[in-house]
Enzyme design. Sequence first.
Site, PDB file in Angstrom:
ATOM      1  N   ASP A   1      -9.856  -9.238  -0.627  1.00 13.94           N
ATOM      2  CA  ASP A   1     -11.176  -8.991  -1.054  1.00 13.94           C
ATOM      3  C   ASP A   1     -11.476  -8.217  -2.102  1.00 13.94           C
ATOM      4  O   ASP A   1     -12.711  -7.826  -2.466  1.00 13.94           O
ATOM      5  CB  ASP A   1     -11.853  -8.134   0.362  1.00 13.94           C
ATOM      6  CG  ASP A   1     -11.654  -8.883   1.363  1.00 13.94           C
ATOM      7  OD1 ASP A   1     -10.766  -8.566   2.580  1.00 13.94           O
ATOM      8  OD2 ASP A   1     -12.322 -10.017   1.414  1.00 13.94           O
TER       9      ASP A   1
ATOM     10  N   HIS B   1      -3.396  -3.552   3.911  1.00 10.90           N
ATOM     11  CA  HIS B   1      -3.520  -4.702   4.915  1.00 10.90           C
ATOM     12  C   HIS B   1      -2.377  -4.378   5.833  1.00 10.90           C
ATOM     13  O   HIS B   1      -1.451  -3.720   5.736  1.00 10.90           O
ATOM     14  CB  HIS B   1      -3.049  -5.997   3.862  1.00 10.90           C
ATOM     15  CG  HIS B   1      -3.270  -7.279   4.615  1.00 10.90           C
ATOM     16  ND1 HIS B   1      -2.705  -7.745   5.514  1.00 10.90           N
ATOM     17  CD2 HIS B   1      -4.454  -8.077   4.424  1.00 10.90           C
ATOM     18  CE1 HIS B   1      -3.031  -8.863   6.032  1.00 10.90           C
ATOM     19  NE2 HIS B   1      -4.188  -9.031   5.342  1.00 10.90           N
TER      20      HIS B   1
HETATM   21  C1  SDX Z   1      -8.936  -9.092   5.560  1.00 14.70           C
HETATM   22  O1  SDX Z   1      -5.448  -9.569   8.975  1.00 14.70           O
HETATM   23  C2  SDX Z   1      -5.639 -10.432   8.060  1.00 14.70           C
HETATM   24  O2  SDX Z   1      -4.922 -11.069   7.701  1.00 14.70           O
HETATM   25  C3  SDX Z   1      -6.991 -10.099   7.487  1.00 14.70           C
HETATM   26  C4  SDX Z   1      -7.348 -10.949   6.139  1.00 14.70           C
HETATM   27  C5  SDX Z   1      -7.438 -12.482   6.570  1.00 14.70           C
HETATM   28  O3  SDX Z   1      -7.277 -13.045   5.755  1.00 14.70           O
HETATM   29  O4  SDX Z   1      -7.914 -12.490   7.481  1.00 14.70           O
HETATM   30  O5  SDX Z   1      -6.201 -10.622   5.168  1.00 14.70           O
HETATM   31  C6  SDX Z   1      -8.613 -10.228   5.573  1.00 14.70           C
HETATM   32  O6  SDX Z   1      -9.423  -8.365   6.533  1.00 14.70           O
HETATM   33  C7  SDX Z   1      -8.303  -8.098   4.495  1.00 14.70           C
HETATM   34  C8  SDX Z   1      -8.438  -6.645   4.695  1.00 14.70           C
HETATM   35  C9  SDX Z   1      -9.864  -6.220   4.427  1.00 14.70           C
HETATM   36  N1  SDX Z   1      -9.974  -4.677   4.572  1.00 14.70           N
HETATM   37  C10 SDX Z   1     -10.343  -3.893   3.792  1.00 14.70           C
HETATM   38  O7  SDX Z   1     -10.153  -4.034   2.489  1.00 14.70           O
HETATM   39  C11 SDX Z   1     -10.792  -2.404   4.309  1.00 14.70           C
HETATM   40  C12 SDX Z   1      -9.973  -1.285   3.899  1.00 14.70           C
HETATM   41  N2  SDX Z   1      -8.794  -1.519   4.406  1.00 14.70           N
HETATM   42  C13 SDX Z   1      -8.164  -0.795   5.510  1.00 14.70           C
HETATM   43  O8  SDX Z   1      -9.410  -0.482   6.562  1.00 14.70           O
HETATM   44  C14 SDX Z   1      -6.971  -1.119   6.415  1.00 14.70           C
HETATM   45  O9  SDX Z   1      -6.032  -1.229   5.114  1.00 14.70           O
HETATM   46  C15 SDX Z   1      -6.805  -2.261   7.190  1.00 14.70           C
HETATM   47  C16 SDX Z   1      -7.832  -2.660   8.149  1.00 14.70           C
HETATM   48  C17 SDX Z   1      -6.913  -3.802   6.231  1.00 14.70           C
HETATM   49  C18 SDX Z   1      -5.355  -2.368   7.654  1.00 14.70           C
HETATM   50  O10 SDX Z   1      -5.458  -1.047   8.708  1.00 14.70           O
HETATM   51  P1  SDX Z   1      -4.137  -1.004   9.251  1.00 14.70           P
HETATM   52  O11 SDX Z   1      -3.233  -2.126   9.259  1.00 14.70           O
HETATM   53  O12 SDX Z   1      -4.579  -0.231  10.617  1.00 14.70           O
HETATM   54  O13 SDX Z   1      -3.248   0.205   8.655  1.00 14.70           O
HETATM   55  P2  SDX Z   1      -3.684   1.875   8.940  1.00 14.70           P
HETATM   56  O14 SDX Z   1      -4.967   2.059   9.255  1.00 14.70           O
HETATM   57  O15 SDX Z   1      -2.878   2.108  10.045  1.00 14.70           O
HETATM   58  O16 SDX Z   1      -3.290   2.576   7.445  1.00 14.70           O
HETATM   59  C19 SDX Z   1      -2.034   3.145   7.438  1.00 14.70           C
HETATM   60  C20 SDX Z   1      -2.301   4.273   6.697  1.00 14.70           C
HETATM   61  C21 SDX Z   1      -3.255   5.315   7.124  1.00 14.70           C
HETATM   62  O17 SDX Z   1      -3.211   6.576   6.502  1.00 14.70           O
HETATM   63  P3  SDX Z   1      -2.325   7.656   7.431  1.00 14.70           P
HETATM   64  O18 SDX Z   1      -3.113   7.841   8.806  1.00 14.70           O
HETATM   65  O19 SDX Z   1      -1.046   6.917   7.644  1.00 14.70           O
HETATM   66  O20 SDX Z   1      -2.185   8.915   6.643  1.00 14.70           O
HETATM   67  O21 SDX Z   1      -2.821   4.040   5.284  1.00 14.70           O
HETATM   68  C22 SDX Z   1      -4.194   4.342   5.107  1.00 14.70           C
HETATM   69  C23 SDX Z   1      -4.633   4.837   6.391  1.00 14.70           C
HETATM   70  O22 SDX Z   1      -5.632   5.975   6.421  1.00 14.70           O
HETATM   71  N3  SDX Z   1      -5.207   3.410   4.589  1.00 14.70           N
HETATM   72  C24 SDX Z   1      -6.021   3.530   3.619  1.00 14.70           C
HETATM   73  C25 SDX Z   1      -6.326   2.495   3.573  1.00 14.70           C
HETATM   74  N4  SDX Z   1      -5.766   1.427   4.308  1.00 14.70           N
HETATM   75  C26 SDX Z   1      -5.100   2.049   4.995  1.00 14.70           C
HETATM   76  N5  SDX Z   1      -6.445   4.683   3.026  1.00 14.70           N
HETATM   77  C27 SDX Z   1      -7.494   4.479   2.058  1.00 14.70           C
HETATM   78  N6  SDX Z   1      -8.019   3.273   1.869  1.00 14.70           N
HETATM   79  C28 SDX Z   1      -7.626   2.158   2.434  1.00 14.70           C
HETATM   80  N7  SDX Z   1      -8.229   1.025   2.118  1.00 14.70           N
END
Ligand code: SDX
Length: 439
Positions: free
Chosen positions: A373, A315
Site C-alpha cells: 500500500d 506486515h
Molecule cells: C495489507 O495480511 C495481508 O496479506 C494483507 C495484505 C494483502 O495483500 O491482503 O498484504 C494487504 O493489509 C497490507 C498492510 C496494510 N496496512 C498498513 O500499512 C497499516 C500500517 N501497518 C500496521 O497497522 C501493521 O504493520 C499491520 C497491521 C500491517 C501488521 O500488524 P501486526 O502484524 O499485528 O504487527 P504488530 O502490530 O504486532 O507490530 C509489531 C510492532 C509493534 O510495536 P511493539 O508493540 O512491538 O513496540 O511493530 C509496530 C507495532 O506498534 N508497528 C508499527 C507499524 N506496524 C507495526 N509501528 C509504526 N508503524 C507501523 N506501520
Amino acid sequence: MSSSATGAAKPTVTVTLDGSNRSTRLPVLSGSIGPDVVDIRKLYGDLGVFTFDPGYGATASCESKITYIDGDAGVLLYRGYPIEQLAEQSDFIEVSYLLMYGDLPTPSQLEAFRKGVTYHTMVHEQLRRFFDGFRRDAHPMAVICGVVGALAAFYHDNLDINDPHQREIAAYRLIAKIPTIAAWAYKYSIGQPFMYPRNDLSYAENFLYMLNAVPSESWKPNPILSRAMDRILVLHADHEQNASTSTVRLAGSTGANPFACVAAGIAALWGPAHGGANEAVLKMLGEIGSPENIPQFISEVKDKNSHTKLMGFGHRVYKNFDPRAKIMKETCHEVLAELGIKDEPLLDMAMEMERIALSDDYFIQRKLYPNVDFYSGIILKAMGIPTSMFTVLFAVARTVGWVSQWKEMIEDPSQRIGRPRQIYTGATQRDYVPVDRRG
Ligand code: SDX
C-alpha cells in the site's frame, strides 16, 4: 497432504500437561514448501485444553494450493509462479485463470475465459436503481459492499453452492461485474452518468473506460495507464489467508452464497489496517505536508502514546520487503515518467520517508518495511484515480482471490463450518438479583 514422503515414521509433537500425567502426541504435517504444521484437531479431546492465538499469527486455518508467501525472504508465488514474473509477463485475466484453475491456460482456454468474463460484465438493469438509495457523498466502499451483497437477490435461483457449474458461473459473475459496480459507485459519487462496459476492451481498459469516459465524448484507452492498471490488479489479486480472505472463507464455511461472502470480504478489506491503508498513506503524506516534517512525524510514530502508525509500512507476514511494494515503486517511476510528470512531491516524500525509516532502529528492530500500500496510492493519484477509490480498486483486484479461495474451500472434502473457541475470563456463574434488591 503427507507428512512423510519417504515412508519414515511420521513426525509428531508430544504435549504434556505439567502437574498431570496427561499427554498427547500430535501429528506434524508438511506442505510442499513452507513451515510444517502441528495438527491440533485432537488436542481438546485428549487434554481438554484449547490453543490460544489472538490474530491467528501462528495458526494455519486451512490447506491451500493457491498462494505462497515467504515473509522472511520476501517471496510471493501465485500457484508457484513468482509475482515478479507474472507482473512483468502476464496480465490480469490470465492471472485470474491461474488463481481459479491452478495452471496457466492454453491459448484456447485463455480466449474462452477472457470471453466468458467479458460477456458477464453487464449488471441487471434493476441493480442500477440500487445506487440511487445512497447519498452522493457515501464512501464508495459502502456502496460496493451493499451492491455486491445485493447481487444475490438477482441470482437467488442460481445459488446452489454444491453445484460446480453454479459455483463457476457465480465466480465469473463476480470477477466480471465488480469493475462495473466499482466504476458506477465512482460515477454516482460525482453525479456523472454510468458508462456501460464495452466488449472490445481488455479488463483494465474497460475499468478505466467506465471510470473516466462520458457519453458526450469518444474515449480511447491510454496504453500506459491500461498497462499500469493491469499490473496493479495483478499485484493485488491474492495474498494467502489475509484478513479479508479469511472473512470470505469463514462466511463461506456456513454455506452462505458467494455474493454475500465477497461482500463480507469487501467490508473487512475496508479497514485502514488492511486494504484501507492505501487511502490512509495519501492522507498521511498530505498531513505531513513536506519532507522537512518527516523527522517530526517519525518521532511521533516511535512514541507509543501517540498511537500513530506509518501507514503503508509493516506486515503480519513480510519481515522483509513486500515484493509487491518493490514492483509498485518501479511502476510508479515508469508511470510518472511516461506521463511526463517530472517531479511528484508525494513520491519524493514517500521515498525520503522510506529512506529515513529503513535506517531507523525502531523500524529495523521490528522488521517494518514498505508494503503493497505504500506506493500504490501515488500511482493511482498520478493516474487520476480519486483517493476514495483506492481501496475499491484493491477490492476489484482481490475479488478473484476471494472467489478462488472460496471455491477451493467449498471443494475441500475436509472443510467444515469455522467456529473458533475462546479463553473465558468473564464472571463465573451467579444468580439473578431483582432490580429492587440491587444497589
Ligand atoms: C495489507 O495480511 C495481508 O496479506 C494483507 C495484505 C494483502 O495483500 O491482503 O498484504 C494487504 O493489509 C497490507 C498492510 C496494510 N496496512 C498498513 O500499512 C497499516 C500500517 N501497518 C500496521 O497497522 C501493521 O504493520 C499491520 C497491521 C500491517 C501488521 O500488524 P501486526 O502484524 O499485528 O504487527 P504488530 O502490530 O504486532 O507490530 C509489531 C510492532 C509493534 O510495536 P511493539 O508493540 O512491538 O513496540 O511493530 C509496530 C507495532 O506498534 N508497528 C508499527 C507499524 N506496524 C507495526 N509501528 C509504526 N508503524 C507501523 N506501520
